[in-house]
Design an enzyme around this catalytic site. Structure first.
Site, mmCIF file in Angstrom:
data_model
loop_
_atom_site.group_PDB
_atom_site.id
_atom_site.type_symbol
_atom_site.label_atom_id
_atom_site.label_comp_id
_atom_site.label_asym_id
_atom_site.label_seq_id
_atom_site.Cartn_x
_atom_site.Cartn_y
_atom_site.Cartn_z
ATOM 1 N N GLU A 140 4.959 -51.467 9.412
ATOM 2 C CA GLU A 140 3.531 -51.681 9.651
ATOM 3 C C GLU A 140 3.279 -52.198 11.080
ATOM 4 O O GLU A 140 4.204 -52.447 11.847
ATOM 5 C CB GLU A 140 2.965 -52.647 8.612
ATOM 6 C CG GLU A 140 2.278 -51.946 7.440
ATOM 7 C CD GLU A 140 1.071 -51.127 7.879
ATOM 8 O OE1 GLU A 140 0.587 -51.289 9.017
ATOM 9 O OE2 GLU A 140 0.614 -50.292 7.086
ATOM 10 N N HIS A 141 2.001 -52.357 11.390
ATOM 11 C CA HIS A 141 1.544 -52.697 12.729
ATOM 12 C C HIS A 141 2.249 -53.915 13.310
ATOM 13 O O HIS A 141 2.563 -54.879 12.617
ATOM 14 C CB HIS A 141 0.026 -52.947 12.729
ATOM 15 C CG HIS A 141 -0.367 -54.154 11.913
ATOM 16 N ND1 HIS A 141 -0.408 -55.430 12.431
ATOM 17 C CD2 HIS A 141 -0.709 -54.266 10.605
ATOM 18 C CE1 HIS A 141 -0.765 -56.285 11.491
ATOM 19 N NE2 HIS A 141 -0.956 -55.605 10.369
ATOM 20 N N ASP A 142 2.542 -53.849 14.595
ATOM 21 C CA ASP A 142 3.002 -54.988 15.400
ATOM 22 C C ASP A 142 4.368 -55.543 15.015
ATOM 23 O O ASP A 142 4.711 -56.664 15.408
ATOM 24 C CB ASP A 142 1.960 -56.119 15.373
ATOM 25 C CG ASP A 142 0.604 -55.649 15.893
ATOM 26 O OD1 ASP A 142 0.575 -55.043 16.972
ATOM 27 O OD2 ASP A 142 -0.420 -55.872 15.197
#
Length: 214
Positions: A140-142
């Site tokens: 997922e993001h980041d």
């Protein structure tokens, strides 16, 4: 031979890498190096003809690309040793990313990393060198994934997770958001990580608990 590649490691993971290479029609010629006892065996119709000791010769003959196709099933640095070997020889080391994966354009993926079929990598992710993001994994993001990490099939990293170098996240494992995983850590298959892991070791269960130090 400028668009030729040697895959270093002829085991099961090599089949997966080779399948993605073939589906994308990346290279004009593909060869495989492995242990001496495996010379003559075939992987997806390509015969193993070389040992790792012959990589220098292959480079001198004009093969310009190499990729570590040996898998990683525990906390060891053999993949990184092979990566450093082909790097020192002078090979170009590509990224190999399946067409069926869903990789945001807002990601950073370093050389030598493999992204398998149906993997999802979302915006803001940074992935280091010589990693495996295996079939159906979700990053997922980041998230930040350091060098020489294997994210196993179907594993899920929620947003903002950091995974230290040389770690292994097992099949179907889940790591909740904004956690840090120490380098040289093995997360067992199906484990659920709900707090930071600050010490190298082997962690299993739901919630994940340490069962062995490294």
């Amino acid at each position: 031979m400028s668009n030729s590649i040697v895959l270093v490691g002829g085991g099961g993971h090599c089949k997966v890498v080779l399948d993605v290479i073939k589906e994308n029609n990346y290279y004009d010629e593909i060869c495989i190096s492995d242990l001496k006892e495996n010379i003559g065996k075939e992987i997806l119709d390509i015969r193993i003809e070389y040992t790792d000791d012959q990589l220098d010769d292959l480079f001198k003959k004009g093969i310009s690309f190499a990729f570590v196709s040996m898998g990683k099933i525990n906390i060891n640095d053999q993949r990184m040793k092979l990566y450093k070997k082909i790097k020192n020889i002078g090979f170009n080391i590509p990224k190999i990313i399946s067409k069926s994966s869903n990789v945001s354009i807002y990601t950073e993926i370093s050389e030598g990393t493999f992204v398998g079929k149906n993997a999802v990598i979302n915006p803001g992710v940074k992935i280091g060198k010589n990693c495996i993001i295996n079939t159906g994994a979700i990053v997922e993001h980041d998230c930040i994934i350091r060098d020489n990490v294997h994210i196993g099939p179907g594993a899920v990293l929620s947003g903002g997770v950091t995974v230290g170098e040389n770690s292994f996240i097992g099949t179907g494992a889940m790591i909740t958001q904004y956690l840090n995983i120490a380098s040289n850590t093995l997360i067992g298959a199906g484990a659920v990580v709900v707090k930071d892991i600050n010490e190298p070791g082997v962690y299993v269960g739901n919630p994940a608990k340490e069962i062995r130090k490294e």
